[in-house]
Motif scaffolding. Structure first.
Motif, PDB file in Angstrom:
ATOM      1  N   THR A  50      29.146  -9.600 -20.053  1.00 51.10           N
ATOM      2  CA  THR A  50      27.817 -10.188 -19.425  1.00 51.10           C
ATOM      3  C   THR A  50      26.481  -9.777 -20.249  1.00 51.10           C
ATOM      4  N   LEU A  51      26.531  -8.878 -20.912  1.00 50.89           N
ATOM      5  CA  LEU A  51      25.259  -8.575 -22.029  1.00 50.89           C
ATOM      6  C   LEU A  51      25.362  -9.558 -22.939  1.00 50.89           C
ATOM      7  N   ASN A  52      26.508  -9.866 -23.316  1.00 52.01           N
ATOM      8  CA  ASN A  52      26.579 -10.912 -24.490  1.00 52.01           C
ATOM      9  C   ASN A  52      25.982 -12.086 -23.918  1.00 52.01           C
ATOM     10  N   HIS A  53      26.620 -12.460 -22.957  1.00 59.84           N
ATOM     11  CA  HIS A  53      25.977 -13.843 -22.103  1.00 59.84           C
ATOM     12  C   HIS A  53      24.450 -13.941 -21.750  1.00 59.84           C
ATOM     13  N   ILE A  54      23.988 -12.735 -21.566  1.00 56.95           N
ATOM     14  CA  ILE A  54      22.554 -12.963 -21.141  1.00 56.95           C
ATOM     15  C   ILE A  54      21.789 -12.966 -22.433  1.00 56.95           C
ATOM     16  N   VAL A  55      21.925 -12.568 -23.673  1.00 56.10           N
ATOM     17  CA  VAL A  55      21.337 -12.570 -24.834  1.00 56.10           C
ATOM     18  C   VAL A  55      21.312 -14.060 -25.622  1.00 56.10           C
ATOM     19  N   ASP A  56      20.288 -13.934 -26.642  1.00 54.56           N
ATOM     20  CA  ASP A  56      20.484 -15.355 -27.448  1.00 54.56           C
ATOM     21  C   ASP A  56      21.397 -14.972 -28.669  1.00 54.56           C
ATOM     22  N   TYR A  57      21.342 -13.651 -29.151  1.00 54.06           N
ATOM     23  CA  TYR A  57      22.123 -13.341 -30.335  1.00 54.06           C
ATOM     24  C   TYR A  57      22.841 -12.049 -30.308  1.00 54.06           C
ATOM     25  N   ALA A  58      24.062 -11.945 -30.638  1.00 57.51           N
ATOM     26  CA  ALA A  58      24.540 -10.701 -30.339  1.00 57.51           C
ATOM     27  C   ALA A  58      25.417 -10.268 -31.808  1.00 57.51           C
ATOM     28  N   MET A  59      25.133  -9.139 -32.285  1.00 61.23           N
ATOM     29  CA  MET A  59      26.031  -8.489 -33.285  1.00 61.23           C
ATOM     30  C   MET A  59      27.123  -7.389 -32.715  1.00 61.23           C
TER      31      MET A  59
END
Length: 423
Positions: free
Chosen positions: A196-205
């Protein structure tokens, strides 16, 4: 004010550019959590250095610990940037504490440092209050909000409440034009939260740990990026990394090179070890450092430098011809493959290159096994390696090169650095 670059090569290449309203996430496991937090802090320091303002949210972490971490992990220059931002009021620190742990008196006289109740609604309120104060004092300044270890808040509250809070902060960032950056530990909650956190943001590492040949290796990859056209080239491509005081350096993969080296290795009844068709001797690094030290004592520093450079150049020529004949490659590709071969053979690690072979100038930074094992020195000790680099380039380009070591780990520098130039 516009800040378009993070000043961290890996992020700038995989993100494209910073923009108002951007939301970012760094996810890790428990083993690599400190690395994710350290990279987020470096991002914030670079942001402050470019004139931005930072609001940093932490759970039960006193401000004096943050100060010590900056002093320990980053250069004197970055520490000065941090202290200046604190003094000017461009850095604000919010420490989340439970009501039973909250103290009545402030532990810091700075107005930009405060304890707040660890409550989602209160957190959002305090962040908004600080943003308004920054905008009053610095009207044109871009703001970065960092939320360190979101997972800790999820432990304190239910995941739904915290995810709702993070989504609100991300939406506020898009509406108001600030940048949001959070870190999270995937090990402490269910995978649906991380997804869910990955889905919310624009860019994820994502940081993670892998065990290869009984050795633990950390790596990083991008799981989400706004670079739509380049996404298929970037997403989930794992790379190793290294921290210096002011940089985060990603490394080329070693495992294929090491596997190729192992596959070409053989041992015969005469006690000979063959690699890529050439005989090798495996010996402790101390053998080489004792040899280098003995040669310098025997001939003096200046003559020793000449001997070692010439010897290194001849060894570099031999190594390049070995790889050239074994892999049937040439030119710049040969140069890089020889460096991979030398890394797999234990000589050290290439971290970065500047310039180009075609342009006739190169600057190479890396970790030298020789320098790590040599001990403290008042001069560079990798002259043999500098000669080796010149020899490799001679084979790769069919032309002569000069090479010198300008920084050395043995002298107290973080990395060894070599400058090479076509004669």
């Amino acid at each position: 004010m516009k800040i378009r670059e993070a000043g961290i090569d890996y992020i700038d290449k995989t993100l494209g550019r910073l923009y108002n309203g951007l939301s970012m996430l760094m996810v890790s496991d428990s083993f690599s959590m400190n690395d994710a937090d350290r990279l987020a802090a470096l991002f914030a320091l670079n942001f402050l250095e470019k004139g931005g303002a930072v609001i940093s949210v932490h759970t039960n972490l006193p401000f004096n610990i943050i100060q010590k971490q900056v002093e320990k992990n980053y250069s004197h220059g970055k520490n000065e940037v941090f202290q200046k931002a604190v003094t000017e009021g461009r850095f604000h620190f919010l420490s989340l504490v439970s009501s039973e742990n909250r103290i009545n008196t402030s532990y810091n006289v700075l107005k930009s440092v405060r304890e707040i109740a660890n409550d989602p609604n209160r957190i959002v309120y305090e962040i908004n209050d600080v943003k308004n104060r920054i905008r009053q004092d610095f009207p044109d300044t871009l703001i970065l909000v960092t939320y360190t270890n979101i997972s800790s808040s999820i432990i304190d509250f239910d995941s739904r409440t915290v995810l709702k809070m993070i989504r609100r902060l991300v939406l506020d960032a898009k509406r108001e034009g600030y940048i949001f950056l959070g870190t999270a530990n995937r090990d402490v909650h269910e995978s649906t939260v991380t997804n869910t956190l990955n889905h919310i943001v624009d860019y994820a590492m994502n940081f993670s740990l892998e065990t290869i040949y009984d050795q633990k290796h950390t790596y990083v990859y991008v799981s989400k990026t706004p670079l739509l056209k380049e996404a298929h080239k970037i997403l989930n491509q794992r790379v190793a990394y290294h921290f210096s005081s002011d940089n985060f350096i990603t490394l080329f993969p070693l495992y294929p090179s090491f596997d190729e080296l192992k596959e070409s290795m053989s041992f015969n009844e005469w006690g000979q070890i063959s690699v890529l068709g050439w005989n090798h001797i495996i010996t402790p690094i101390q053998t080489l450092t004792i040899f280098l030290d003995s040669v310098e004592k025997l001939f003096g520093h200046e003559k020793n430098q000449e001997i070692l450079f010439d010897l290194g150049r001849k060894v570099g020529v031999g190594a390049a011809r070995l790889v050239e004949s074994g892999l049937q490659i040439s030119d710049e590709k040969l140069f890089l493959e020889v460096l991979k071969y030398n890394t797999a053979a234990g000589w050290g690690r290439l971290l970065s290159t500047e310039g180009s072979i075609d342009g006739g100038k190169l600057k190479i930074a890396g970790i030298s096994t020789v320098a790590l094992s040599y001990g403290r020195s008042d001069h560079p000790v990798c002259t043999f390696i500098a000669g080796g680099l010149a020899g490799i380039l001679k084979v790769a380009t069919k032309k002569d090169w000069s090479a010198r070591e300008t920084k050395c780990i043995a002298m107290g520098n973080e990395l060894c650095e070599f400058e090479l130039e076509l004669k």
